[in-house]
Design an enzyme around this catalytic site. Structure first.
Site, PDB file in Angstrom:
ATOM      1  N   GLY A  13       0.831  -1.205   0.000  1.00 11.64           N
ATOM      2  CA  GLY A  13       0.000   0.000   0.000  1.00 11.64           C
ATOM      3  C   GLY A  13       0.864   1.252   0.000  1.00 11.64           C
ATOM      4  CB  THR A 145       3.098  -0.075   6.902  1.00 11.97           C
ATOM      5  OG1 THR A 145       1.732  -0.289   7.290  1.00 11.97           O
ATOM      6  CG2 THR A 145       3.980  -0.489   8.067  1.00 11.97           C
ATOM      7  CG  ASP A 147      -1.358  -1.112   8.471  1.00  7.70           C
ATOM      8  OD1 ASP A 147      -2.111  -0.143   8.248  1.00  7.70           O
ATOM      9  OD2 ASP A 147      -1.351  -2.146   7.773  1.00  7.70           O
ATOM     10  CG  MET A 189      -7.217   1.862   6.250  1.00  5.50           C
ATOM     11  SD  MET A 189      -6.107   2.106   4.850  1.00  5.50           S
ATOM     12  CE  MET A 189      -7.217   1.821   3.481  1.00  5.50           C
ATOM     13  N   GLY A 190      -5.409  -0.098   9.422  1.00  8.02           N
ATOM     14  CA  GLY A 190      -4.457  -0.637  10.398  1.00  8.02           C
ATOM     15  C   GLY A 190      -4.360  -2.145  10.438  1.00  8.02           C
ATOM     16  NE  ARG A 191      -3.884  -6.042   5.435  1.00  9.59           N
ATOM     17  CZ  ARG A 191      -2.983  -5.766   4.504  1.00  9.59           C
ATOM     18  NH1 ARG A 191      -1.725  -5.585   4.842  1.00  9.59           N
ATOM     19  NH2 ARG A 191      -3.331  -5.687   3.251  1.00  9.59           N
ATOM     20  CG  HIS A 292      -7.555   3.634   0.059  1.00  7.76           C
ATOM     21  ND1 HIS A 292      -8.727   2.930   0.194  1.00  7.76           N
ATOM     22  CD2 HIS A 292      -6.576   2.723  -0.167  1.00  7.76           C
ATOM     23  CE1 HIS A 292      -8.466   1.640   0.040  1.00  7.76           C
ATOM     24  NE2 HIS A 292      -7.183   1.482  -0.181  1.00  7.76           N
ATOM     25  CD  GLN A 294      -7.259   5.893   7.916  1.00 11.51           C
ATOM     26  OE1 GLN A 294      -6.968   5.550   9.044  1.00 11.51           O
ATOM     27  NE2 GLN A 294      -8.058   5.172   7.139  1.00 11.51           N
TER      28      GLN A 294
HETATM   29  O1  F6P Z   1      -1.327  -2.051   5.070  1.00 10.93           O
HETATM   30  C1  F6P Z   1      -1.791  -0.790   4.743  1.00 10.93           C
HETATM   31  C2  F6P Z   1      -3.274  -0.788   4.514  1.00 10.93           C
HETATM   32  O2  F6P Z   1      -3.652   0.548   4.262  1.00 10.93           O
HETATM   33  C3  F6P Z   1      -4.120  -1.416   5.638  1.00 10.93           C
HETATM   34  O3  F6P Z   1      -4.283  -0.548   6.727  1.00 10.93           O
HETATM   35  C4  F6P Z   1      -5.388  -1.725   4.891  1.00 10.93           C
HETATM   36  O4  F6P Z   1      -6.102  -2.763   5.526  1.00 10.93           O
HETATM   37  C5  F6P Z   1      -4.876  -2.152   3.556  1.00 10.93           C
HETATM   38  O5  F6P Z   1      -3.604  -1.565   3.383  1.00 10.93           O
HETATM   39  C6  F6P Z   1      -5.777  -1.744   2.409  1.00 10.93           C
HETATM   40  O6  F6P Z   1      -5.214  -2.191   1.224  1.00 10.93           O
HETATM   41  P1  F6P Z   1      -5.691  -1.794  -0.243  1.00 10.93           P
HETATM   42  O7  F6P Z   1      -5.085  -0.485  -0.594  1.00 10.93           O
HETATM   43  O8  F6P Z   1      -5.168  -2.890  -1.093  1.00 10.93           O
HETATM   44  O9  F6P Z   1      -7.185  -1.700  -0.209  1.00 10.93           O
END
Ligand code: F6P
Length: 369
Positions: A13, A145, A147, A189-191, A292, A294
């Protein structure tokens, strides 16, 4: 003088802070004085679209465009002011168990005569870098990241800019929430890591913060809200991490399936919670997913500065022939740790020392009782 090629790529990302890091990799690698002292003449090669650039070095299209290009100091001069990554990125996994293309990466490193590689990424990108290192590639990593879930470092590029976005957006929500006497649930976000929600919630003064590291009880959330309501508050802000879940429940997934690194797309916990709150408390509750946003926007001063230090330190590691390492920030100092350590396990919030499980918020004693 010896000639060496340094390839640089950004994977996973995007976020703010990548372009400053690339700029300082290039400026340090091409610095005349350093080259003389190091007795090496470097060429900096930009590799587009993350690992995809080494799996498919020519993009599709007619005519195909090369994903490799020479970076010059003049080219990167203004890059530290811009968000995203001017090299492009992808979530390509050369070690995808369904289609392993790691041999192609090794062949292309040979073909394009890339002596050293700098991978800027999170756990996935640096996980690939670590595997390549085991296969003999001279690679170093730079942590990025939003995260902030990499081990071995106190900072990952993009995090502070993302916190600024969260704080600014919540400031905006406060005025409308107050006017309408509404509760707002803000999903970050943050997984599987709660850093963005926790520190974003702390920065913005959120009333309740919910993180993946501690499963919340919806009844307790309602109780806290009613407590505030009885005291006369006009509105409340709740920050919830996308990976947070109610006790006994599971993470909410926005799309089925997994990406090539095996990650599910999280999202929807904010709306779920807002519905539960409205139902139980009868207070109008809305939710918003910051998503996004963020990851967007120009890097804040800290990300520009950290991008600079990390970029310079990555080239230092190459000059010292100290491969298989990730540059890192530890106790205020720029240093390096092994890629193995960085990606070995996720760095998540320690609930015992960093979270208040009664108030569902940041801790209220820092130095102890
Ligand atoms: O790892 C960074 C991150 O922004 C996470 O916080 C989020 O879950 C994921 O990437 C989203 O990914 P994508 O841009 O593929 O939707």
């Amino acid at each position: 003088m010896e000639k060496r090629r340094i390839g640089v790529l950004t994977g996973g990302g995007d976020c703010a802070g990548l372009n400053p890091a690339i700029k300082w990799v290039v400026k340090t690698a091409l610095d005349d004085r350093l080259q003389r002292v190091r007795k090496v003449q470097h060429e900096a090669i930009g590799i587009r679209d993350g690992w995809k650039g080494l799996v498919e070095p020519e993009s599709e299209g007619d005519p195909p465009v090369s994903r490799m290009f020479t970076l010059t100091e003049e080219m990167v001069r203004t890059w530290d002011r811009y968000g995203g990554t001017n090299l492009g990125t992808s979530r390509t996994n050369p070690y995808d168990p369904k289609k392993d293309r790691s041999k192609t990466v090794l062949e292309n490193l040979e073909r394009f005569k890339i002596d050293y590689l700098i991978a800027i990424g999170g756990e996935d990108t640096l996980g690939v870098a670590n595997k390549l290192h085991r296969e003999g590639v001279k690679v170093v990593g730079i942590p990025k990241t939003i995260d902030k879930d990499l081990s071995g470092t106190d900072y990952t590029l993009g995090f502070e800019t993302a916190l600024n976005v969260i704080t600014e957006e919540i400031d905006r929500l406060r005025t409308t929430a107050g006017s309408h006497r509404r509760i707002f649930v803000v999903e970050t976000m943050g997984r599987h890591a709660g850093w963005l929600a926790l520190e974003g919630g702390e920065s913005s003064g959120a009333y309740i913060i919910l993180i993946p590291e501690y499963n919340f009880d919806v009844n307790r959330v309602n109780e806290l809200l009613m407590e505030g309501h009885r005291k006369g508050t006009r509105y409340e802000i709740i920050v919830v991490a996308e990976g947070a879940k109610p006790a006994g429940g599971s993470e909410i997934i926005k799309e089925n399936g997994v990406d090539s690194f095996g990650h599910k797309a999280l999202g929807g916990i904010g709306e779920f919670l807002a519905n539960q709150i409205t139902e139980s408390t009868k207070i109008e509750t809305r939710s918003i997913i910051l998503s996004h946003l963020q990851r967007g926007g120009a890097p804040c001063a800290y990300d520009r500065r950290m991008g600079r230090y990390f970029g310079i330190a990555a080239v230092d590691l190459i000059a010292k022939e100290d491969f298989g390492k990730m540059v890192s920030l530890r106790n205020g100092r720029i240093t390096a740790v092994s890629l193995e350590e960085a990606v070995g396990k996720l760095n998540v919030v320690d609930v015992n020392t960093q979270y208040d499980i009664e108030r569902y918020n940041g801790r209220r004693t820092i130095l102890g009782y």
